[in-house]
Design an enzyme around this catalytic site. Structure first.
Site, PDB file in Angstrom:
ATOM      1  CG  HIS A 181      34.753  48.498  51.343  1.00 13.14           C
ATOM      2  ND1 HIS A 181      33.884  48.231  50.317  1.00 13.14           N
ATOM      3  CD2 HIS A 181      35.359  49.677  51.039  1.00 13.14           C
ATOM      4  CE1 HIS A 181      33.960  49.202  49.418  1.00 13.14           C
ATOM      5  NE2 HIS A 181      34.850  50.087  49.831  1.00 13.14           N
ATOM      6  CG  ASP A 251      38.880  49.048  45.367  1.00 15.34           C
ATOM      7  OD1 ASP A 251      38.875  50.222  45.803  1.00 15.34           O
ATOM      8  OD2 ASP A 251      37.844  48.352  45.321  1.00 15.34           O
TER       9      ASP A 251
END
Length: 334
Positions: A181, A251
């Site tokens: 992230h 993702d």
């Protein structure tokens, strides 16, 4: 109702618990294949049901996939006071496969009742010593065997409740030493080690209908690009060695592991062999960039999408109250 052939190969998020007029118009125009919800989108059960109905109305498809990350533990978008708190993956792995399946079946019940039909679980990553805690206790165990057995049980429980599982993060995020992230993980393990451990759970569950790619560079396979953007990883490892022929989604494209503009990210993912791109944060400007590079869902990706949605018919008969009491009693003992 429109057909899935009208859909674009993208899954998008929205900003709140109801759609804004701008989002409604955008989704009607774009017709994404599906949507994804986060905590910012979760209100009361009635509010979530209304939101999922509104999302499907924008695309005119009653079976449009609506995803959520509902693993249990620290990754649980729907929780108290309206829904139970579920244990993290590591504890689920220790409970055994029968209870893992039961817990997933109960979780599927929660999701299906509010119109959510896809769960981004089970996570099949195998963590190693020194890896970043982004996986940590979310993993079912530290050995492939436990991850395989528990992952299979969780997938079966979700399917039995009318919810499609998404195995993630293919071909493995367990060795990452940073959170994707926030930055791009680079894994230097040799191909033999990866095959013997990281890839094993994905090979064992390659028959499942949906998978999510990892924003991780594997230097032994493609030192230049993360798996999500790597034709080599997708062709040789995911489609080849692992043998996965289901729908492969990225993702989240907004994660900081990826670089460049959002049109560029989406273009690179499709060029690498991804079927559907995922964008989660609800930013309209970013979504517009992603959509500029997103084709309609046709050909082999459309076949994979149709095959996945066909498995929604696997719902079983279930005494929810009895099962929940049994699961909660087992958690107190374990």
């Amino acid at each position: 109702m429109t057909s899935a052939s009208d859909a674009r190969a993208v899954i998008l998020g929205c900003s709140g618990t109801t759609l804004t007029p701008e989002e409604t118009a955008f989704f009607r125009d774009v017709r994404p294949w599906g949507f994804i919800l986060f905590k910012r989108n979760i209100g009361t059960p009635d509010a979530v049901r209304a939101l999922t109905a509104s999302l499907r109305e924008t695309v005119g498809r009653a079976d449009a996939p609506i995803l959520i990350d509902q693993e249990g533990g620290r990754v649980q978008r729907m929780g108290p006071p309206h829904w139970p708190k579920y244990p993290a993956g590591r504890r689920v792995g220790a409970l055994g496969t029968d209870l893992a399946r039961l817990g997933a079946r109960l979780m599927a019940q929660d999701l299906a009742e509010v119109g959510i039909n896809v769960d981004c679980a089970p996570m099949l990553d195998v963590p190693v010593a020194g890896s970043d805690d982004i996986v940590g206790d979310r993993a079912f165990g530290t050995d492939p065997g436990t991850v395989i057995a528990t992952g299979r049980a969780v997938a079966e429980g979700l399917l039995a409740g009318g919810v499609l599982p998404v195995i993630k993060h293919m071909p493995g995020h367990g060795r990452a030493t940073c959170d994707s992230h926030l930055d791009l993980p680079v894994v230097a393990a040799d191909r033999q080690s990866l095959s013997a451990s990281d890839f094993r759970p994905f090979r064992a569950l390659a028959d499942l209908p949906l998978a999510m790619s990892a924003h991780v560079v594997f230097t032994a396979i493609d030192p230049e690009r993360p798996a999500t953007l790597s034709p080599t990883v997708i062709r040789e490892i995911i489609r080849g060695e692992i043998g996965f022929d289901g729908l492969l989604m990225t993702d989240d494209l907004s994660m900081h592991a990826l670089r460049g503009g959002f049109r560029d990210r989406a273009e690179a993912a499709f060029a690498a062999g991804i079927d559907v791109v995922l964008h989660c944060n609800g930013s309209m400007d970013e979504m517009r960039g992603v959509v500029e590079a997103t084709p309609h869902l046709t050909g082999i990706p459309a076949r994979r999408a149709q095959t996945a949605l066909a498995r929604l018919a696997e719902t079983d008969r279930f005494d929810v109250a009895e099962a929940r009491a049994r699961f909660e009693a087992a958690l107190q003992v374990a």
